[in-house]
Design a protein around this motif. Structure first.
Motif, PDB file in Angstrom:
ATOM      1  N   GLY A  32      48.737  35.123  48.293  1.00 49.74           N
ATOM      2  CA  GLY A  32      49.416  35.730  46.920  1.00 49.74           C
ATOM      3  C   GLY A  32      48.554  35.995  46.183  1.00 49.74           C
ATOM      4  N   LEU A  33      47.297  35.116  46.017  1.00 45.78           N
ATOM      5  CA  LEU A  33      46.403  35.942  44.897  1.00 45.78           C
ATOM      6  C   LEU A  33      45.701  37.156  45.428  1.00 45.78           C
ATOM      7  CD1 LEU A  33      44.007  35.409  43.131  1.00 45.78           C
ATOM      8  CD2 LEU A  33      42.892  33.941  44.527  1.00 45.78           C
ATOM      9  N   LEU A  34      45.807  37.297  46.804  1.00 40.39           N
ATOM     10  CA  LEU A  34      45.139  38.633  47.173  1.00 40.39           C
ATOM     11  C   LEU A  34      46.205  39.657  46.861  1.00 40.39           C
ATOM     12  CD1 LEU A  34      42.998  39.715  49.116  1.00 40.39           C
ATOM     13  CD2 LEU A  34      44.704  39.545  51.211  1.00 40.39           C
ATOM     14  N   GLY A  35      47.324  39.452  46.743  1.00 37.53           N
ATOM     15  CA  GLY A  35      48.390  40.644  46.246  1.00 37.53           C
ATOM     16  C   GLY A  35      48.257  40.760  44.955  1.00 37.53           C
ATOM     17  N   LYS A  36      47.618  39.793  44.080  1.00 34.28           N
ATOM     18  CA  LYS A  36      47.618  39.959  42.703  1.00 34.28           C
ATOM     19  C   LYS A  36      46.216  40.335  42.059  1.00 34.28           C
ATOM     20  CE  LYS A  36      51.849  39.178  41.875  1.00 34.28           C
ATOM     21  NZ  LYS A  36      53.087  40.069  41.303  1.00 34.28           N
ATOM     22  N   LEU A  37      45.350  40.564  42.776  1.00 34.11           N
ATOM     23  CA  LEU A  37      43.869  40.897  42.517  1.00 34.11           C
ATOM     24  C   LEU A  37      43.917  42.105  41.359  1.00 34.11           C
ATOM     25  CD1 LEU A  37      41.741  40.400  45.567  1.00 34.11           C
ATOM     26  CD2 LEU A  37      41.938  38.570  43.495  1.00 34.11           C
ATOM     27  N   ASP A  38      44.732  43.153  41.660  1.00 39.78           N
ATOM     28  CA  ASP A  38      44.741  44.294  40.752  1.00 39.78           C
ATOM     29  C   ASP A  38      45.295  43.851  39.404  1.00 39.78           C
ATOM     30  OD1 ASP A  38      45.800  46.737  43.227  1.00 39.78           O
ATOM     31  OD2 ASP A  38      43.638  45.884  42.617  1.00 39.78           O
ATOM     32  N   TYR A  39      45.898  43.157  39.388  1.00 38.25           N
ATOM     33  CA  TYR A  39      46.542  42.465  38.338  1.00 38.25           C
ATOM     34  C   TYR A  39      45.628  41.707  37.279  1.00 38.25           C
ATOM     35  CZ  TYR A  39      48.744  38.893  35.029  1.00 38.25           C
ATOM     36  OH  TYR A  39      49.093  38.334  33.569  1.00 38.25           O
ATOM     37  N   ILE A  40      44.875  40.974  38.035  1.00 37.19           N
ATOM     38  CA  ILE A  40      43.587  40.330  37.328  1.00 37.19           C
ATOM     39  C   ILE A  40      42.514  41.162  36.873  1.00 37.19           C
ATOM     40  CG2 ILE A  40      41.704  38.399  37.919  1.00 37.19           C
ATOM     41  CD1 ILE A  40      43.652  37.146  39.516  1.00 37.19           C
ATOM     42  N   ARG A  41      42.223  41.949  37.954  1.00 38.66           N
ATOM     43  CA  ARG A  41      41.149  42.991  37.547  1.00 38.66           C
ATOM     44  C   ARG A  41      41.441  43.918  36.505  1.00 38.66           C
ATOM     45  NH1 ARG A  41      40.752  47.622  40.713  1.00 38.66           N
ATOM     46  NH2 ARG A  41      42.594  47.864  39.876  1.00 38.66           N
TER      47      ARG A  41
END
Ligand code: ISL
Ligand code: CA
Length: 544
Positions: A32-41
């Motif tokens: 789930g975190l992997l899929g949200k890395l662009d959001y965090i970046r």
């Protein structure tokens, strides 16, 4: 001051079990975190701090580790972890992991061996004591239970735990323990992680002889004991200095003077630390106390050590509820607190959900809560005959679950966090407070965080500028400067639910200012600011 990458970094804390669930088991996971890395970046952060995902019985949500070399299945496989690290690095970000070495789980093989017999080679890896006068060896209480001692029938001794019964403390006086921990640290560092957040690091050394405490309720006797800094220096010599990493220590009950022992550049121990003076001393907002603490820490560390700025994390409730205003002024208040954390001297940390102004929670029953600290305390107090409703109410404001409800991604069921039943209920306000809505609005809290972080990248004054509070005696206004190579920033904050009069301090010429950022949308670049009626929770930064 040594210039190093981490000083200019903004850190984003991911409590992964509440971040994003991709397999419908109701628990967040690394996929789930992997899929949200662009959001965090896209927020602009540089470092992700991941809460513990190591194999654990999960009594304290991963802070009771039973195998340091593997990940708990609900988090994901080591392959997914390797992919996560690689994807984080590919986006130009870094990953620091939680290092929990004051204690292990009582299910860790080391403890199972240690408790198996008084003669086992690992007996001395933990802290065992005979009864004194037929009872616990002393009168200390632990963070999560009435005593730091639990009786072990099998070998007829007590074992020591600073936290829950299920979290026996390692015996750091034993060099074999230290060597085993250093080996484990190298294992993760050689995988390429970029540092550690060192959990409960102030507790590693225990006072000689475990004498009774004059006030067992004041558990500071657990922290900052002689021998601690020798352990940290040895850890630095054996491990930390051999890697280009960030190390941030979690050090409860530490003063600036004590803090400098952890992070002074000449100390060769850690790089920076979370101190908890605000959290320990301010159950609710007190601007005078906050400013006094900030100035003491700045003067205490100035030029010799690096501070970390945060207002909430997975242990402390949501800042806009605890320190701001989560009602009608929630948006300006969230932006004001962010302005403060990102312009005070030290590295700023963002706890997941803070960037959209997520709030604390109020569930109807103790059964809706998970936090072992809260559940143990509830059982202890009700066990003394106190009214359960009164006990429950007293524990609500500071329950750690306030910050552990699932990340609110959108207004679909379970806020888009999970297609299953979340391990803890979603905050009912997710329909109004969610990422999807903040991404759609130009003046959202998320957009404001993006601007603050972008400002830090473009203006070294936010990182290295000298700090001076110009509002020491004011109970509502916080007005301070950051000065760097001739540039002066004036930060103006009205931390009140009402208007507060502001007068431009001496030494600043009205008309010479340039607006950097404001949390109300109608502030114009050429406003005159000699006299202002600052609105509730209004924040402005000017460049002179
Ligand atoms: O939560 C606190 C007080 O309400 C903090 O004092 C906290 O318990 C303490 O600083 C240590 O916290 C860390 O270690 C604990 C774990 O439960 C926390 O989540 C972690 O942040 C034991 O590992
Ligand atoms: Ca899951």
């Amino acid at each position: 001051m040594v210039q190093t990458w981490w000083k200019e970094a903004v850190v984003y804390q991911v409590y992964w079990r509440s971040f994003m669930d991709t397999n419908g088991d109701g628990c967040g996971d690394l996929q789930g975190l992997l899929g949200k890395l662009d959001y965090i970046r896209d927020l602009g952060v540089d470092v992700i701090w991941l809460n513990p995902a190591y194999t654990s019985p999960d009594k304290d949500n991963g802070y009771d580790i039973s195998d340091y070399y593997s990940l708990m299945p609900k988090a994901g496989s080591m392959e997914i972890w390797e992919t996560l690290l690689s994807e984080i690095h590919q986006r130009g970000m870094k990953l620091i992991m939680d290092l929990v070495v004051n204690h292990t789980s009582d299910q860790h093989p080391w403890f199972l061996e240690s408790r198996s017999s008084r003669d086992h080679a690992k007996r001395d890896w933990y802290i065992w004591k005979d009864p004194k006068d037929g009872r616990e060896p002393n009168n200390w209480r632990s963070y999560f239970s009435p005593s730091t001692w639990t009786w072990d029938e099998q070998t007829g001794q007590y074992y020591f735990h600073s936290f829950a019964v299920e979290q026996p403390d390692l015996n750091w006086a034993n060099p074999e323990v230290r060597e085993a921990i250093y080996a484990m640290m190298r294992y993760w560092l050689e995988k390429g992680i970029d540092g550690f957040r060192l959990d409960a690091i102030a507790l590693l050394a225990k006072p000689e002889g475990y004498p009774d405490a004059s006030d067992p309720q004041d558990i500071r006797y657990l922290t900052n004991n002689p021998g601690l800094h020798e352990y940290l220096r040895e850890m630095n010599e054996q491990v930390l200095r051999h890697f280009d990493i960030l190390t941030v220590g979690e050090a409860a009950f530490v003063s600036p003077e004590e803090g400098l022992k952890y992070v002074g550049e000449d100390r060769q121990e850690l790089h920076t630390l979370f101190h908890f003076e605000v959290a320990d001393e301010m159950p609710s907002w007190d601007m005078l106390r906050f400013k006094e603490i900030q100035t003491r820490w700045y003067e205490g560390l100035q030029g010799k050590g690096w501070n970390s700025q945060f207002l909430n994390n997975h242990d402390h409730t949501r800042q806009v509820t605890r320190y701001g205003s989560d009602g009608k002024y929630r948006v300006p208040s969230a932006k004001l607190l962010a302005t403060m954390v990102h312009t005070l001297p030290g590295m700023p940390y963002i706890y997941q959900g803070e960037e959209i102004g997520m709030t604390g929670v109020r569930f109807p029953s103790i059964d809706d809560y998970d936090d072992i600290a809260m559940k143990n305390r509830y059982r202890e107090e009700v066990g003394k005959g106190r009214d359960p409703e009164a006990v429950f109410e007293s524990l609500l404001p500071l329950s750690r679950d306030n910050s552990r409800t699932p990340m609110q991604w959108d207004d679909s069921p379970n806020a888009g966090f999970s297609t299953g039943t979340p391990w803890i209920k979603v905050n009912p306000n997710y329909k109004e407070i969610n990422v999807k809505r903040d991404l759609e609005q130009p003046n959202s809290i998320y957009r404001y965080y993006q601007q603050l972080i972008a400002l830090r990248k473009a203006n070294k004054v936010m990182v290295y500028g000298d700090y001076l509070d110009l509002s020491a005696g004011d109970p509502h206004l916080y007005v301070y400067t950051r000065t760097w190579e001739g540039e002066r920033w004036l930060v103006i904050l009205n931390h009140a639910d009402h208007d507060t009069a502001f007068t431009l301090p001496d030494g600043f010429e009205d008309g010479k200012q340039e607006l950097v950022i404001a949390n109300y949308d109608d502030v114009h670049r050429d406003d005159r600011i000699a006299q202002l009626a600052l609105r509730p929770h209004e924040a402005r930064i000017y460049r002179f």
